[in-house]
Write a protein that holds these residues in place. Structure first.
Motif, PDB file in Angstrom:
ATOM      1  N   TYR A  84      -8.921   0.878 -50.765  1.00  0.00           N
ATOM      2  CA  TYR A  84      -8.900  -0.546 -51.084  1.00  0.00           C
ATOM      3  C   TYR A  84      -9.057  -0.756 -52.590  1.00  0.00           C
ATOM      4  O   TYR A  84      -8.368  -1.599 -53.187  1.00  0.00           O
ATOM      5  CB  TYR A  84      -9.997  -1.291 -50.327  1.00  0.00           C
ATOM      6  N   TYR A 162      -7.395  -4.104 -37.744  1.00  0.00           N
ATOM      7  CA  TYR A 162      -8.150  -3.073 -38.442  1.00  0.00           C
ATOM      8  C   TYR A 162      -8.234  -3.453 -39.917  1.00  0.00           C
ATOM      9  O   TYR A 162      -7.243  -3.869 -40.525  1.00  0.00           O
ATOM     10  CB  TYR A 162      -7.462  -1.714 -38.287  1.00  0.00           C
ATOM     11  N   CYS A 163      -9.420  -3.280 -40.492  1.00  0.00           N
ATOM     12  CA  CYS A 163      -9.701  -3.779 -41.825  1.00  0.00           C
ATOM     13  C   CYS A 163     -10.022  -2.643 -42.798  1.00  0.00           C
ATOM     14  O   CYS A 163     -10.316  -1.526 -42.384  1.00  0.00           O
ATOM     15  CB  CYS A 163     -10.879  -4.751 -41.772  1.00  0.00           C
ATOM     16  N   ASP A 165     -12.586  -2.602 -44.617  1.00  0.00           N
ATOM     17  CA  ASP A 165     -14.044  -2.591 -44.764  1.00  0.00           C
ATOM     18  C   ASP A 165     -14.662  -1.365 -44.100  1.00  0.00           C
ATOM     19  O   ASP A 165     -14.525  -1.173 -42.900  1.00  0.00           O
ATOM     20  CB  ASP A 165     -14.587  -3.863 -44.119  1.00  0.00           C
ATOM     21  N   TYR A 178     -13.322  -3.768 -37.314  1.00  0.00           N
ATOM     22  CA  TYR A 178     -12.143  -4.219 -36.572  1.00  0.00           C
ATOM     23  C   TYR A 178     -12.517  -5.412 -35.713  1.00  0.00           C
ATOM     24  O   TYR A 178     -13.699  -5.670 -35.444  1.00  0.00           O
ATOM     25  CB  TYR A 178     -11.559  -3.088 -35.727  1.00  0.00           C
ATOM     26  N   GLY A 207     -11.595 -11.976 -48.651  1.00  0.00           N
ATOM     27  CA  GLY A 207     -10.753 -11.175 -47.776  1.00  0.00           C
ATOM     28  C   GLY A 207      -9.413 -10.743 -48.312  1.00  0.00           C
ATOM     29  O   GLY A 207      -8.549 -10.323 -47.534  1.00  0.00           O
ATOM     30  N   ARG A 211      -6.377 -12.251 -44.548  1.00  0.00           N
ATOM     31  CA  ARG A 211      -7.416 -12.354 -43.527  1.00  0.00           C
ATOM     32  C   ARG A 211      -6.912 -13.165 -42.348  1.00  0.00           C
ATOM     33  O   ARG A 211      -5.959 -13.946 -42.455  1.00  0.00           O
ATOM     34  CB  ARG A 211      -8.684 -12.997 -44.084  1.00  0.00           C
ATOM     35  N   ALA A 223     -11.354 -11.825 -39.179  1.00  0.00           N
ATOM     36  CA  ALA A 223     -11.400 -10.545 -39.881  1.00  0.00           C
ATOM     37  C   ALA A 223     -10.770 -10.630 -41.268  1.00  0.00           C
ATOM     38  O   ALA A 223      -9.706 -11.223 -41.457  1.00  0.00           O
ATOM     39  CB  ALA A 223     -10.685  -9.485 -39.045  1.00  0.00           C
ATOM     40  N   LYS A 224     -11.443 -10.002 -42.248  1.00  0.00           N
ATOM     41  CA  LYS A 224     -10.977  -9.972 -43.631  1.00  0.00           C
ATOM     42  C   LYS A 224     -10.366  -8.601 -43.948  1.00  0.00           C
ATOM     43  O   LYS A 224     -10.510  -7.661 -43.190  1.00  0.00           O
ATOM     44  CB  LYS A 224     -12.140 -10.251 -44.584  1.00  0.00           C
ATOM     45  N   TYR A 225      -9.686  -8.540 -45.097  1.00  0.00           N
ATOM     46  CA  TYR A 225      -9.151  -7.278 -45.633  1.00  0.00           C
ATOM     47  C   TYR A 225      -8.232  -6.573 -44.614  1.00  0.00           C
ATOM     48  O   TYR A 225      -8.362  -5.371 -44.360  1.00  0.00           O
ATOM     49  CB  TYR A 225     -10.286  -6.332 -46.042  1.00  0.00           C
ATOM     50  N   LEU A 226      -7.304  -7.317 -44.040  1.00  0.00           N
ATOM     51  CA  LEU A 226      -6.473  -6.760 -42.977  1.00  0.00           C
ATOM     52  C   LEU A 226      -5.574  -5.642 -43.494  1.00  0.00           C
ATOM     53  O   LEU A 226      -4.961  -5.743 -44.554  1.00  0.00           O
ATOM     54  CB  LEU A 226      -5.614  -7.853 -42.349  1.00  0.00           C
TER      55      LEU A 226
END
Length: 257
Positions: A84, A162-163, A165, A178, A207, A211, A223-226
């Motif tokens: 990331y 799924y992220c 994070d 997730y 995010g 997100r 959910a963030k950071y997809l």
């Protein structure tokens, strides 16, 4: 996305109290019959809300005059992920959203690809499990359009997100956040993959670059950071099998509001 696990005790306590079985919460969590009661209560909540949505399908939307002067960043504000960090340094030019699993045409979409698709803008209230709310303006592509582009295979029932994070490696060794929703919520018109907040590209704390916004549910479902969306027929074999990082640790899968 990170919350104190006190919600687990609250949910268990309030649900079991309604059945007249309230005793020590930690002991109840290990009781199979009580867990069965809680699961049935959650199913009743979801069924009741879906019935109400048939008559009022949209969450309330607001005007720009209602925007909150401050919108707290829920949960993690910077993913603990080398991949990331590399993507962020490149302004997410190399980022891709993968859509796979039970689909006819697996996808790999750039941020530009998503922004080129028809978009939806909505001003809605975010309700956090920690007890605060805020109103923000979100723009993104309806999730249903992405799923239509991929084409669902027969039997697909859930979308799993799924992220990037990885902040909780100590809990189960997976390190991955997730979440999931069913296809009823996935095709809801207000369920969008948001790349913009209040007229600007998402900030990292909120995010970036993408997100989920699923406006009929509490904030931990957003959910963030997809990184990837997988279509599945069940949660069997998906981490803890409950449909989400916090759900695997006692939260409700259906967090309707």
């Amino acid at each position: 996305m990170k919350f104190e696990l006190t919600r687990r005790r609250f949910l268990i306590g309030s649900s079991v109290a309604a059945t007249g079985l309230l005793t020590g919460c930690d002991a109840l969590v290990e009781n199979a019959s009580v867990n069965d009661i809680l699961q049935k209560a959650e199913a009743l909540t979801m069924g009741s809300q879906r019935l109400l949505q048939a008559h009022e399908p949209l969450a309330r939307e607001f005007t720009e005059a209602d925007l909150s002067p401050t919108f707290k960043a829920n949960g993690t504000q910077m993913p603990d992920s080398e991949d990331y960090a590399r993507l962020m340094e490149g302004s997410f030019a190399d980022w891709r959203l993968v859509v796979n699993g039970m689909v006819r045409t697996p996808l790999s979409l750039s941020l530009a690809d998503l922004k080129a698709m028809p978009s939806r803008t909505q001003i809605t209230r975010h309700d956090c499990v920690e007890g605060w709310s805020a109103i923000g303006k979100w723009t993104g592509v309806p999730l249903g359009l992405v799923l239509q582009k991929a084409g669902l295979a027969p039997g697909a029932r859930y979308a799993v997100f799924y992220c990037a994070d990885e902040y909780e490696k100590s809990l189960d060794g997976s390190g991955q956040y997730y979440e999931s929703i069913d296809l009823v919520d996935a095709y809801h018109p207000q369920t969008i993959l948001s790349y913009s907040m209040n007229g600007k590209d998402l900030e990292v704390a909120h995010g970036a670059p993408l997100r989920l916004r699923v406006e009929r549910q509490l904030g931990y479902k957003h959910a963030k950071y997809l990184m990837r969306i997988e279509l599945v027929d069940s949660f069997k074999g998906v981490w803890g099998g409950k449909g989400g990082f916090w759900e695997d640790r006692g939260y409700e899968w259906y967090a309707g509001i």
